[in-house]
Design a protein around this motif. Structure first.
Motif, PDB file in Angstrom:
ATOM      1  N   PRO A  91      -9.708 -20.063 -21.176  1.00 17.01           N
ATOM      2  CA  PRO A  91     -11.061 -20.634 -21.266  1.00 17.01           C
ATOM      3  C   PRO A  91     -11.682 -20.790 -19.882  1.00 17.01           C
ATOM      4  N   GLU A  92     -12.971 -20.648 -19.818  1.00 17.15           N
ATOM      5  CA  GLU A  92     -13.671 -20.769 -18.551  1.00 17.15           C
ATOM      6  C   GLU A  92     -13.601 -22.192 -18.009  1.00 17.15           C
ATOM      7  N   ARG A  93     -13.504 -23.153 -18.888  1.00 14.78           N
ATOM      8  CA  ARG A  93     -13.373 -24.553 -18.476  1.00 14.78           C
ATOM      9  C   ARG A  93     -12.637 -25.298 -19.578  1.00 14.78           C
ATOM     10  N   ARG A  94     -12.206 -26.460 -19.253  1.00  9.77           N
ATOM     11  CA  ARG A  94     -11.434 -27.262 -20.198  1.00  9.77           C
ATOM     12  C   ARG A  94     -12.292 -27.609 -21.416  1.00  9.77           C
TER      13      ARG A  94
ATOM     14  N   ALA B 156     -13.411 -25.475 -23.499  1.00 10.92           N
ATOM     15  CA  ALA B 156     -14.178 -24.304 -23.934  1.00 10.92           C
ATOM     16  C   ALA B 156     -13.288 -23.401 -24.780  1.00 10.92           C
TER      17      ALA B 156
ATOM     18  N   SER C 262     -11.368 -20.049 -26.187  1.00 17.19           N
ATOM     19  CA  SER C 262     -10.741 -18.916 -25.510  1.00 17.19           C
ATOM     20  C   SER C 262     -11.611 -17.684 -25.665  1.00 17.19           C
TER      21      SER C 262
END
Length: 469
Positions: free
Chosen positions: A391-394, A396, A398
């Protein structure tokens, strides 16, 4: 049958034939007519009738073809239509209803029968001896007073001032038009002509001003039913070409464009009338050979068959319409473009046909004529893999990355080299990561590979795309 009865039968049949002929004669309208014709069948009819109006209330009766009484109004700001009662030409059912209680003659192949029409639906005829015939014993011969041969409307008009003529307008149905363009292709220039063809299914106009309206004009009311007396066969039996040497005037009205045809025209049902839209013009033309992409425009790409797939090589032509040129300054109504090219003997051959949309002035005209004959393409997917990305950030979701590689083989059977555009387009996050021919970015969603293919040879393009979803 005795001689007197035979003469009566002949006279009855003659009267019946005369009645049919009278019904077929066109209505003669003593009016100056102007028509605005729309592509969906609507037509705005404007008529100036030689009927004076006095100040105050007036009652007049007019013969009007194709009238939809709900749309009737006066374009004169000093005149208001208070009431309108429309009556259409008599049909057999109408005439029977009006003849109830009267004595009629019924002509058949053998004799003429007389009787009183007791009921029209179902038909009941009482003979002189009191017997009753159920059904029509022949073709009814109606007195002239029962037959209405022309459509008519009775108007109650309020005029604020006296008027020397009566102006009315309404929206009718029964006329359409289409634009067809002839494009003769040369090496770098094209000759372009265009004509508008008006077709009438029901309406007739004598010496009318005609305007063609192009644009998106919304319809809120369903089409009014056409009176049966004006439903004619749909076969088109003649073409009248008019005004080809005169130029059609064009102007913008609201968000539409109106094309006023030159001169006054006569329009008859089932007789198409064609007139030039503009003088023949010349425009620069370019040709493109395009292989469309294999990627879906949206969503997940799941790969294709590993077997080579034959791809169409589309043929596109672009006619340049620069501002300041005779052809470029003309807004073109939507229609059909027919493309011609001369063979070795100079005979023009139809090489393509395409629908075009409304094209504003200064906008190039780009049309697809078909697919190439001597230039072919074959695409095969040479690699496909899928991987999950972090994921680009927590919190978010996959991501999935698809990497796919392709090989496109282009074959040119012509005696001269050609240039072929291979295109790929996809919405979202994607890119070309490797290619044997430089990738040209046309927009945020589309790339182009321009491949040169020698005469009688092959050329190969390879490329790899990555798609994140």
């Amino acid at each position: 049958m005795n001689a007197t009865a035979e003469r009566g039968t002949r006279n009855a049949k003659l009267a019946w034939m005369v009645g049919i002929v009278a019904l077929a004669l066109p209505a003669s309208i003593g009016a100056q007519t102007s028509l605005s014709i729309y592509r969906d069948g609507r037509v705005v009819v404007r008529q100036s009738v030689a009927q004076s109006l006095q100040q105050g209330r007036n009652t007049i009766t007019l013969n009007l073809e194709g009238l939809d009484p709900a749309t009737l109004f006066s374009p004169d700001s000093q005149v208001a239509i208070v009431q309108a009662t429309a009556r259409f030409p008599s049909t057999p059912d109408d005439a029977l209803q009006r003849a109830v209680g009267q004595q009629l003659a019924f002509a058949n192949e053998k004799d003429t029968i007389r009787g009183t029409l007791v009921r029209a639906d179902p038909p009941q005829i009482r003979l002189a001896d009191g017997r009753v015939v159920l059904g029509l014993p022949g073709t009814p011969i109606f007195p002239a007073g029962l037959i209405r041969s022309q459509p008519e409307v009775r108007l109650v008009i309020e005029a604020a001032r006296a008027r020397p003529r009566t102006d009315i307008a309404f929206v009718g149905e029964g006329m359409t038009w289409e634009a067809v363009y002839q494009v003769v292709l040369g090496r770098s220039q094209a000759s372009v002509s265009g004509a508008a063809t008006v077709k009438s299914q029901t309406l007739r106009a004598d010496s009318a001003e005609v305007q063609l309206v192009a644009g998106s004009v919304r319809r809120a009311r369903p089409p009014a039913p056409t009176p049966r007396a004006y439903r004619l066969e749909q076969q088109l039996d003649a073409v009248v070409v008019s005004g080809a040497q005169l130029e059609t005037a064009e102007e913008a009205v609201g968000e539409t464009h109106v094309y006023a045809l030159a001169g006054r025209l006569t329009i008859e049902p089932n007789v198409p009338m064609s007139t030039a839209l503009f003088p023949r013009a010349s425009a620069p033309v370019t040709q493109e050979l395009v292989v469309p992409g294999v990627l879906p425009w949206r969503g997940y790409y799941g790969g294709t068959s590993p077997e080579p797939q034959r791809q169409p090589v589309q043929v596109w032509y672009t006619l340049k319409r620069a501002r300041g040129s005779a052809f470029g300054d003309r807004p073109l109504p939507a229609g059909t473009a027919q493309l011609y090219q001369a063979d070795a003997q100079g005979r023009l051959q139809l090489v393509g046909e395409a629908a075009i949309t409304h094209t504003p002035a200064g906008r190039d005209l780009r049309v697809q004529s078909g697919d190439a004959f001597d230039v072919t393409a074959e695409r095969v997917q040479t690699e496909y893999r899928q991987e999950q990305l972090a994921p680009e950030r927590r919190g978010a979701p996959s991501r999935t990355r698809v990497t796919a590689s392709f090989r496109v083989t282009l074959t040119n059977a012509k005696t001269e080299p050609v240039s072929v555009d291979v295109r790929e387009a996809h919405f979202g996050q994607w890119r070309i990561v490797e290619s044997s021919v430089p990738a040209e970015k046309l927009s945020a969603q589309e790339y182009r590979f321009r491949v040169s293919v020698p005469a009688g040879r092959e050329a190969t393009l390879t490329y790899t795309v990555q798609i994140d979803s």
